[in-house]
Design an enzyme around this catalytic site. Sequence first.
Site, short mmCIF file in Angstrom:
data_model
loop_
_atom_site.label_atom_id
_atom_site.label_comp_id
_atom_site.label_asym_id
_atom_site.label_seq_id
_atom_site.Cartn_x
_atom_site.Cartn_y
_atom_site.Cartn_z
N ASP A 43 0.80 -1.22 0.00
CA ASP A 43 0.00 0.00 0.00
C ASP A 43 0.84 1.28 0.00
O ASP A 43 0.59 2.19 -0.80
CB ASP A 43 -0.94 -0.01 1.22
N VAL A 77 -5.05 2.77 -0.11
CA VAL A 77 -5.13 2.26 -1.48
C VAL A 77 -5.73 0.85 -1.48
O VAL A 77 -6.54 0.51 -2.34
CB VAL A 77 -3.76 2.29 -2.16
N ASP A 78 -5.35 0.02 -0.51
CA ASP A 78 -5.96 -1.30 -0.39
C ASP A 78 -7.47 -1.19 -0.22
O ASP A 78 -8.24 -1.93 -0.86
CB ASP A 78 -5.38 -2.05 0.82
N ILE A 79 -7.89 -0.30 0.65
CA ILE A 79 -9.32 -0.16 0.95
C ILE A 79 -10.08 0.36 -0.27
O ILE A 79 -11.14 -0.17 -0.64
CB ILE A 79 -9.51 0.77 2.16
#
Length: 403
Positions: A148, A175-177
Amino acid sequence: MASIALKGVRVLDLSRVLAAPLATQLLADLGAEVIKVERPGSGDEARTYGPPFLKTREGEATDIAAFYLACNRNKQSITINHALPEGQALIRKLVAQSDVLVENFRGGVLKKYGLDYASLREINPRLIYLSVTGFGQTGPYRHRPGYDGIFQAMGGLMSVSGHPNEPMKVGISMVDILTSFYGATAILAALRHRDASGEGQHIDLALLDCGLASLSHFAMNYLVSGTVPTRRGNGGFGGIPSQAFQCSDKPLFIVAGNNAQFSAFCRVAGRMDIFEDPRFNSTAGRIANREQILPILDEVFKTKTRDEWLELLDEADIPAGPVNELPDVFENPQIQHRGMLAETEHALAGAIKILANPIQFSATPIGDYAAPPLMGEHTDAILAGKLGLRAGELADLRAKGVI
């Protein structure tokens, strides 16, 4: 139970860590049957991303990290070794009965095992196959690993976050979320297309792309103007004030970006002289004279406590809120009213608190949550129930390290 909105949709989840498991958790919350496939022995490495680790009812430590609990509720877990031919055969049989497959292996890895999209579409042409990788399935960086923080840096998110002299990543794995939301949305769109056409498809989703897409209007401002956005710490990019201020005791965040709101603020602050100053009596003027007005506002906010300011601002209908830490967040009456803190029963720990899904359906509400599963908790039940394997066959596969 979860919502019934996606009842009848079966998702085979071969993903690990955060972005893709969050996407499948969202589908599970919405009622899809999500079967999480983990490798025997090691499983999803997110299970060990601690401390903190979950404790049993007796207060003893487990090896289940809170990180894993955050993105795997409402799923079933089975163990299959995809590196073994017998494991590949089991996955193919499950694929034949599934609507969606989600994976986040590095590009090309699953092709070695005949578990890539091209191979599996021969078994199930209606399959929706989501691949989540750092850089995508194509391009010069397609084989690179990444996490991330790297995508926040490369994609520009850090360049617009932080103070003027220090780029800064968002504290959480943003960014993952965000990628998880794009992933779930893409799957829903592909299912709609599949149901209309009978045709499945491959979805190629890259964290770098999603990180860049998250810049939204910041990126558009640059594309239109050619001006690189500056970093303003807790300050916004609209009207003034739109940022955090330190009161006499604690900070608050206020947005009084138009003239009506700013004049109302000056009135409740007893400082109409600020609004009457020709430099500050228009939105454009306050933006142009940002460096002059902000020190004045800093001193104004220091004259009262945070709660005194919040009461005055609320009465004047000016948007503002406290800068809360998590204990305060969960004690907030609005958060409590909205049911954002839920509880579920875990096999080892008993009742545990979890974040609720924020979607409020009128017809297909999300109800109770099933706790994130223990590794392989549902292996025998699923392989027996869906593939018809008998006890002796399961014991043989287990002895060979397949499950």
